[in-house]
Design an enzyme around this catalytic site. Structure first.
Site, PDB file in Angstrom:
ATOM      1  N   ASP A 232     -10.675  16.657 101.184  1.00 38.03           N
ATOM      2  CA  ASP A 232     -11.106  16.375  99.816  1.00 38.03           C
ATOM      3  C   ASP A 232     -12.555  15.876  99.806  1.00 38.03           C
ATOM      4  OD1 ASP A 232     -10.145  16.028  96.997  1.00 38.03           O
ATOM      5  OD2 ASP A 232     -10.772  13.966  97.344  1.00 38.03           O
ATOM      6  N   GLU A 293     -13.330  21.084 101.081  1.00 40.08           N
ATOM      7  CA  GLU A 293     -13.634  21.215  99.656  1.00 40.08           C
ATOM      8  C   GLU A 293     -15.032  20.623  99.492  1.00 40.08           C
ATOM      9  OE1 GLU A 293     -12.544  19.574  95.269  1.00 40.08           O
ATOM     10  OE2 GLU A 293     -12.878  18.291  96.982  1.00 40.08           O
TER      11      GLU A 293
HETATM   12  C1  BGC Z   1      -9.790  16.814  94.024  1.00 36.02           C
HETATM   13  C2  BGC Z   1      -9.593  16.244  92.665  1.00 36.02           C
HETATM   14  C3  BGC Z   1      -9.820  14.744  92.736  1.00 36.02           C
HETATM   15  C4  BGC Z   1     -11.159  14.400  93.388  1.00 36.02           C
HETATM   16  C5  BGC Z   1     -11.231  12.975  93.806  1.00 36.02           C
HETATM   17  C6  BGC Z   1     -11.256  16.518  94.239  1.00 36.02           C
HETATM   18  O1  BGC Z   1     -12.148  17.333  94.441  1.00 36.02           O
HETATM   19  O2  BGC Z   1      -9.522  18.181  94.128  1.00 36.02           O
HETATM   20  O3  BGC Z   1      -8.338  16.539  92.146  1.00 36.02           O
HETATM   21  O4  BGC Z   1      -9.798  14.237  91.453  1.00 36.02           O
HETATM   22  O5  BGC Z   1     -11.366  15.165  94.546  1.00 36.02           O
HETATM   23  O6  BGC Z   1     -10.432  12.738  94.910  1.00 36.02           O
END
Ligand code: BGC
Length: 582
Positions: A232, A293
């Protein structure tokens, strides 16, 4: 055209930390061309009837995942959490939320998935913890300058009495990115940084203890047989806060090149991932995979997919496209060109942060506004703005065939195999997303794609939970029954059967050769050829186009025949005689 090569492996001399789970599939490179299905655990399936999806619910639906033909599941966070941000506010990274089950339930789920040949990827959230995490509670109870505060980003406020936040930075979820705390003696005290919600204090990754602890977390889940990790906010973590407190930083401006943004995509973050690769991911046999991500400038995406780092990164370019051949072609070409040497391309149309693409493709384009933004505006209008849901579904089915025809890995989001639309009319009392809550409802947020899945037509939870169980907090709309898995199961032409057939065909057709050749034959058409002599044709124009003659392998619309017309909003896969040299 693009070809991947195997990454360099550096398995340390020491023995693997654990023996691999017996039923775990062994191939090392499974993630390169995998179809990965994202499960949002709290809305997938509720076995214990408390209205919240759980791990035993996931285990009970392994049959669905196996019949769908996915290679892996990625579980969004299932850790203890107050759900201030849908579970991305983690209280304890090495535990299961008791409402979702136990570690034994987790092990049973992994065993069941592995026995069905499905690998398991778990989400890790290294940028922040929740404000209920033991470390944060310790930080609140400890004085400024203490080691406990040093794990987070605490700073003194500005102005008289330190009443002003340390900088003007705004949080991604709205409001200041700083929250003031009350010191142990009851006086107003320091401020802490939260790039997301105040319940998500940012960690300080310059602290060795923070780095070591995440290594422990990775080992903890890898030891339990997890095959990979979704990381994340991978472009966060390392920050240069003190050098920039006087500067107004656009918090969402992640497009700055050069690795010099104070908060995002700093070059040093790759040192963190190199250590993960060296000390954990490659210390297992088979090595554990990781996917970043990272919302970064496309030119910098490859850094996150480096085989000496995380190894793979999400590409959100296709995800951002409207129903437009030129835009999609650019996204695909870019995705292939930007692929890191030794990694693989990735494609996705929806996830838990977006308006479902089935709906997105039915929202009329707006001048100067991207497709995601136009769809968000539609959601915010409570669904009153115009949208053509049938057209959206038709295009979504076509987009699936296009996406699955591309070289690399595909990430699907739960419910898209049912052709689910966004739920746009969630009443204010049921809203959960901090984006909606913190904007006072001005923005609708991401709840509309997180509503509990419909498995059957059975009232009141459509098979999500037991009949006498509690209802999910966000009620499912009445139309969910008609699109439930049970209603579509075995029905020729249903979206569920299209997904099953497409995944099966893709598995048969995919070779180790990642080449893609465009066939430029008509405006508004994406026509591509893949090794092994098959083609994918998608018609994004407004008129019928001719489909090449040959063997029709699959079409998004059952009326399509090889050599016939391919109507607007449809795709077909065709084997054309002579293409493979036969
Ligand atoms: C996740 C989100 C989340 C954020 C903070 C992101 O990119 O996919 O759902 O709100 O990270 O953790």
């Amino acid at each position: 055209m693009s070809t991947t090569t195997a990454p360099a492996r550096r398995v340390p001399a020491s023995a693997p930390v654990t023996a691999p789970t017996p039923a775990a599939p062994q191939a090392r490179d499974w993630w390169r061309r995998a179809v990965v299905y994202q499960v949002y655990p709290r809305s997938f399936a509720d076995a214990d009837g408390d209205g919240l999806g759980d791990l035993r619910g996931i285990t009970s639906r392994v049959g669905h995942l196996a019949a769908l033909g996915v290679d892996a599941v990625w579980l969004s966070p299932f850790y203890p959490s107050a759900l201030a941000d849908g579970g991305y506010d983690v209280d304890d990274h090495r535990a299961v939320d008791p409402r979702l089950g136990t570690l034994e339930d987790f092990d049973a789920m992994v065993r069941a998935l592995h026995a069905a040949g499905i690998r398991v990827v778990v989400d890790v959230v290294p940028n922040h913890t929740s404000d209920r995490h033991a470390w944060f509670r310790e930080a609140l109870a400890s004085p400024p300058g203490s080691r406990a505060r040093g794990r987070y980003v605490f700073r003194d406020g500005r102005g008289p009495g330190g009443d002003e936040p340390p900088s003007s930075w705004r949080s991604i979820f709205g409001g200041s990115a700083w929250q003031r705390v009350v010191e142990a003696d009851g006086t107003p005290g320091q401020w802490y940084l939260h790039i997301f919600a105040p319940e998500q204090p940012d960690l300080d990754w310059s602290e060795e203890e923070v780095r070591e602890d995440m290594l422990e977390t990775l080992r903890f889940w890898a030891d339990r047989g997890v095959d990979g990790f979704r990381v994340d906010v991978a472009h966060g973590l390392v920050k240069d806060v003190d050098g920039h407190l006087d500067v107004h930083v656009e918090i969402l401006d992640t497009g700055i090149e050069g690795g010099n943004h104070p908060l995002w995509d700093r070059d040093e973050v790759q040192e963190v991932y190199a250590q993960w690769r060296r000390d954990v991911l490659d210390a297992y046999d088979p090595p554990r995979s990781a996917v970043a991500e990272a919302s970064v400038h496309p030119d910098r995406r490859a850094r996150y997919a480096d085989p000496l780092g995380l190894g793979q990164a999400f590409n959100f370019d296709l995800f951002a496209c409207g129903w437009d051949a030129g835009e999609m072609r650019r996204a695909i070409d870019g995705g292939l060109a930007q692929m890191a040497a030794g990694s693989s391309a990735t494609w996705t149309l929806s996830n838990h942060d977006s308006v479902r693409h089935t709906t997105r493709f039915g929202v009329p384009p707006r001048e100067g506004v991207g497709s995601q933004e136009a769809a968000k505006a539609w959601v915010t209008s409570d669904g009153r703005d115009p949208v053509d849901l049938d057209l959206g579904l038709r295009r979504a089915r076509a987009a699936l065939l296009l996406e699955l025809a591309l070289p690399g890995a595909v990430y699907l989001y739960q419910g898209e195999e049912l052709g689910l639309h966004e739920v746009a009319d969630i009443p204010w009392e049921a809203v959960e997303d901090p984006i909606a809550v913190r904007s006072g409802g001005e923005e609708k947020g991401r709840d509309g794609c997180r509503v509990a899945l419909p498995w059957t037509q059975d009232w009141p939870t459509f098979g999500f939970g037991p009949e006498d169980g509690a209802l999910p907090g966000m009620r499912q709309p009445a139309w969910f029954g008609a699109v439930s898995a049970a209603v579509q199961d075995g029905v020729p032409g249903s979206t569920l059967e299209l997904y099953r057939a497409a995944l099966r065909r893709r598995r048969e057709l995919t070779t180790a050769d990642d080449a893609l050749t465009w066939v430029d034959d008509a405006p508004g058409v994406l026509h591509l050829e893949r090794p092994g002599g098959w083609r994918s044709v998608t018609n994004l124009s407004e008129v019928d186009v001719a489909l090449p003659a040959g063997e029709l392998l699959l079409a998004s619309d059952p009326a399509v025949v090889a050599g016939g017309a391919l109507p607007p909003g449809t795709s077909a896969w065709v084997r054309v005689p002579g293409d493979d040299g036969r």
